[in-house]
Design an enzyme around this catalytic site. Structure first.
Site, PDB file in Angstrom:
ATOM      1  N   GLU A   1      23.063 -58.673  15.908  1.00  0.00           N
ATOM      2  CA  GLU A   1      24.426 -58.669  16.438  1.00  0.00           C
ATOM      3  C   GLU A   1      25.167 -59.902  15.942  1.00  0.00           C
ATOM      4  O   GLU A   1      26.257 -60.216  16.415  1.00  0.00           O
ATOM      5  CB  GLU A   1      24.424 -58.601  17.957  1.00  0.00           C
ATOM      6  CG  GLU A   1      23.663 -59.716  18.632  1.00  0.00           C
ATOM      7  CD  GLU A   1      23.689 -59.597  20.139  1.00  0.00           C
ATOM      8  OE1 GLU A   1      24.752 -59.855  20.716  1.00  0.00           O
ATOM      9  OE2 GLU A   1      22.653 -59.262  20.726  1.00  0.00           O
TER      10      GLU A   1
ATOM     11  N   CYS B   1      21.203 -56.731  22.140  1.00  0.00           N
ATOM     12  CA  CYS B   1      19.772 -57.072  22.025  1.00  0.00           C
ATOM     13  C   CYS B   1      18.879 -55.849  21.947  1.00  0.00           C
ATOM     14  O   CYS B   1      17.653 -55.974  21.958  1.00  0.00           O
ATOM     15  CB  CYS B   1      19.341 -57.941  23.200  1.00  0.00           C
ATOM     16  SG  CYS B   1      20.230 -59.474  23.266  1.00  0.00           S
TER      17      CYS B   1
ATOM     18  N   HIS C   1      12.848 -58.211  27.628  1.00  0.00           N
ATOM     19  CA  HIS C   1      13.848 -58.933  26.841  1.00  0.00           C
ATOM     20  C   HIS C   1      14.116 -60.236  27.587  1.00  0.00           C
ATOM     21  O   HIS C   1      14.419 -60.218  28.784  1.00  0.00           O
ATOM     22  CB  HIS C   1      15.136 -58.105  26.721  1.00  0.00           C
ATOM     23  CG  HIS C   1      16.315 -58.935  26.298  1.00  0.00           C
ATOM     24  ND1 HIS C   1      16.288 -59.693  25.142  1.00  0.00           N
ATOM     25  CD2 HIS C   1      17.511 -59.179  26.885  1.00  0.00           C
ATOM     26  CE1 HIS C   1      17.435 -60.345  25.027  1.00  0.00           C
ATOM     27  NE2 HIS C   1      18.195 -60.054  26.078  1.00  0.00           N
TER      28      HIS C   1
END
Ligand code: HMG
Length: 378
Positions: A79, A111, A233
Site C-alpha cells: 500500500e 494490510c 496482523h
C-alpha cells in the site's frame, strides 16, 4: 493436494529507533509505548530503501535457482507502492533475474494484500502443481512526526514461496472473510502519510476478528482448543492480544495458556520492526515459527488478516514434517541484532528526507546502506 508456504523470509532496513527514546523526546511515559502499545524498537527506512528494494532484499534471502526456474507468478502486496500503473513486482522480477515466462501483478487492499495473494496463489498451484508463486509483502508505514500513530510506524518486507507439497505450512481450504466500506485508515493519492481514526480502527479490527472467527467456527466445527497458536496482523503488538482476549474464554485453561504463550513469541520480530502493513501478519508467523521450539508438525496455526477500509479473513495452516529445517532463525536474528540505532533527531532527519516528487533525475550515495539491493537513483 497440499498447497502452502514452502519458504518464508523477511528483510528490515539497517536502522532503528528505540521507543523509550522516542517517548522521552515526545514527553510521554516510555511504558505507554513499550507496554501500552507493545513496541520496543521501530525500523527506519533510509532514503536508499523503498518498498521495491525491501521486497527484493527479502526475496534474495530465500530464493535458490530451482525456485527461480519454477516461479511463474509474482504477486506484490503493498500500500506504499512507487507507481500508480507499473507493478512494483516488475522491478523485483528484473532485480532477481526471474524468468520471462512469468506473470507479475501488484495487489492493494491495505494490510490485507498478501493474504489475498496467498489465496490466489492456491488456485494457481491447484491448476499448475509444478509451478511456484512468489509473494512479496512490502511497506513503509508513515503517520508523521509527533502524531499518535508515530509509535506504530515501521518498514520491512516478507517474501514467501507458495507451492504444492510445501515444506513449512499447508494452508487449509476453509477460510472466512468479510468486506465493509469503512473509513478507519486511508491514504489518498495526494498524501505521503496515512490518515487514521485510531480508536475506530482498533474497534473495527476487533469487530472484524470476532465476526470472521464466529463464521469460521460455524463453518468448520473447529474450536479454540484445535489451535496450537493464532497469529494476528500486528499494526502494534498489543493489538492482536486485545482481539485474542475477546475469545479466550471459549478455550480450556490449557488452551488459554498455550495461546497466550505463543502470542508472546509471535510478536518477537514485530516489536522490533513495527508495522510493515501487509507483511505484518507474516512477520508474526515467522516470529512464532522461529522462536517456539514446542510446536510440532501437524499443529494447526490460525491466521487473522485485517486490512483497513476494510477486508478481514480468518484462515489456518498445518505445520509440515521437518518444517524447522526450512527456517533461517539465526540469520533472521542476526539481521535484527546487527542494525544501527538512530537518535531521535537522526530519525526525524531520515523521516523528512524523501525522494523528489517532480520526476527529476536524482542520484543517491548508497555506501552507508549495507543492503544488497538499494535505491541508487531515479
Ligand atoms: P493513543 O491515543 O496515543 O494511545 O493511540 P491510547 O491513549 O489509546 O493508549 C494506548 C495504550 O497505552 C492504552 O492501552 C493505554 O491504557 C496504554 P489499552 O487500553 O489500549 O490496552 N497506556 C499505558 N500503558 C502503560 N503505561 C503507561 C500508559 N499510558 C497509556 N504509562 C493508537 C494509540 C494505536 C490508536 C495510535 O497509535 C494509532 O492511531 N495508530 C495507528 C492506527 C492503528 O495502528 N490501528 C490499529 C488497527 S487498524 C489496522 O491494524 C490496519 C493498519 O495496519 C493499516 C492497514 O490496514 O493498512 C493500521
Amino acid at each position: 493436494m497440499k498447497i502452502g508456504i514452502d519458504k518464508i523470509g523477511f528483510y528490515a532496513p539497517h536502522l532503528y529507533l528505540d521507543m523509550n527514546q522516542l517517548a522521552l523526546h515526545r514527553g510521554i511515559e516510555p511504558e505507554k509505548f513499550t507496554i501500552g502499545i507493545g513496541q520496543e524498537e521501530m525500523a527506519v527506512a533510509p532514503i536508499t530503501q523503498d518498498p521495491v528494494t525491501l521486497a527484493a532484499n527479502a526475496a534474495l534471502r530465500i530464493l535458490n535457482d530451482d525456485d527461480k526456474e519454477k516461479i511463474d507468478l509474482i504477486m506484490f502486496g503493498t500500500e506504499s507502492g512507487i507507481d500508480h500503473s507499473k507493478s512494483a513486482g516488475i522491478y523485483v522480477h528484473h532485480l532477481l533475474n526471474l524468468k520471462e515466462s512469468a506473470r507479475v501483478i501488484e495487489l492493494k487492499q491495505a494490510c490485507y494484500g498478501a493474504t489475498a495473494a496467498i489465496q490466489l496463489a492456491k488456485g494457481h498451484i491447484a491448476l499448475n502443481p509444478e509451478s511456484k508463486v512468489l509473494i512479496l509483502a512490502s511497506d513503509i508505514a508513515r503517520y508523521g512526526l509527533k502524531t499518535s500513530g508515530e509509535v506504530t510506524q515501521g518498514a520491512g518486507a516478507v517474501a514467501m514461496v507458495i507451492s504444492a507439497a510445501p515444506n513449512i505450512m499447508s494452508i487449509e481450504d476453509k477460510s472466512t472473510f468479510l468486506t465493509s466500506d469503512i473509513m478507519d485508515f486511508w491514504r489518498p493519492t495526494y498524501s505521503e502519510e496515512a490518515f487514521v481514526d485510531g480508536k475506530y480502527s482498533n474497534e473495527q479490527y476487533i469487530a472484524f476478528f470476532q465476526e470472521t472467527w464466529k463464521k469460521y467456527k460455524a463453518e468448520t466445527n473447529l474450536q479454540l482448543n484445535d489451535f496450537a497458536a493464532i497469529c494476528y496482523h500486528l499494526p502494534y503488538t498489543k493489538m492482536g492480544l486485545k482481539a485474542l482476549r475477546t475469545v479466550l474464554n471459549d478455550g480450556s485453561k490449557g488452551t488459554q495458556d498455550r495461546l497466550l504463550r505463543n502470542y508472546e513469541l509471535s510478536k518477537t520480530y514485530n516489536k522490533l520492526v513495527g508495522n510493515i502493513y501487509t507483511g505484518s501478519l507474516y512477520l508474526s508467523l515467522l516470529s512464532l515459527l522461529d522462536q517456539q521450539k514446542d510446536l510440532k508438525p501437524g499443529d494447526r496455526i490460525g491466521l487473522y488478516s485485517y486490512g483497513s477500509g476494510a477486508v478481514a479473513e480468518f484462515f489456518s495452516g498445518i505445520l509440515q514434517p521437518e518444517y524447522q529445517d526450512h527456517l533461517q532463525k539465526e540469520e533472521n536474528e542476526e539481521l535484527l541484532s546487527s542494525r544501527k540505532e538512530l537518535s531521535v533527531s537522526e530519525y526525524e532527519e531520515a523521516f523528512l528526507k524523501t525522494l523528489p516528487q517532480n520526476g527529476e533525475n536524482f542520484e543517491l550515495d548508497i555506501k552507508n546502506d549495507p543492503a544488497v539491493i538499494c535505491v541508487a537513483g531515479i
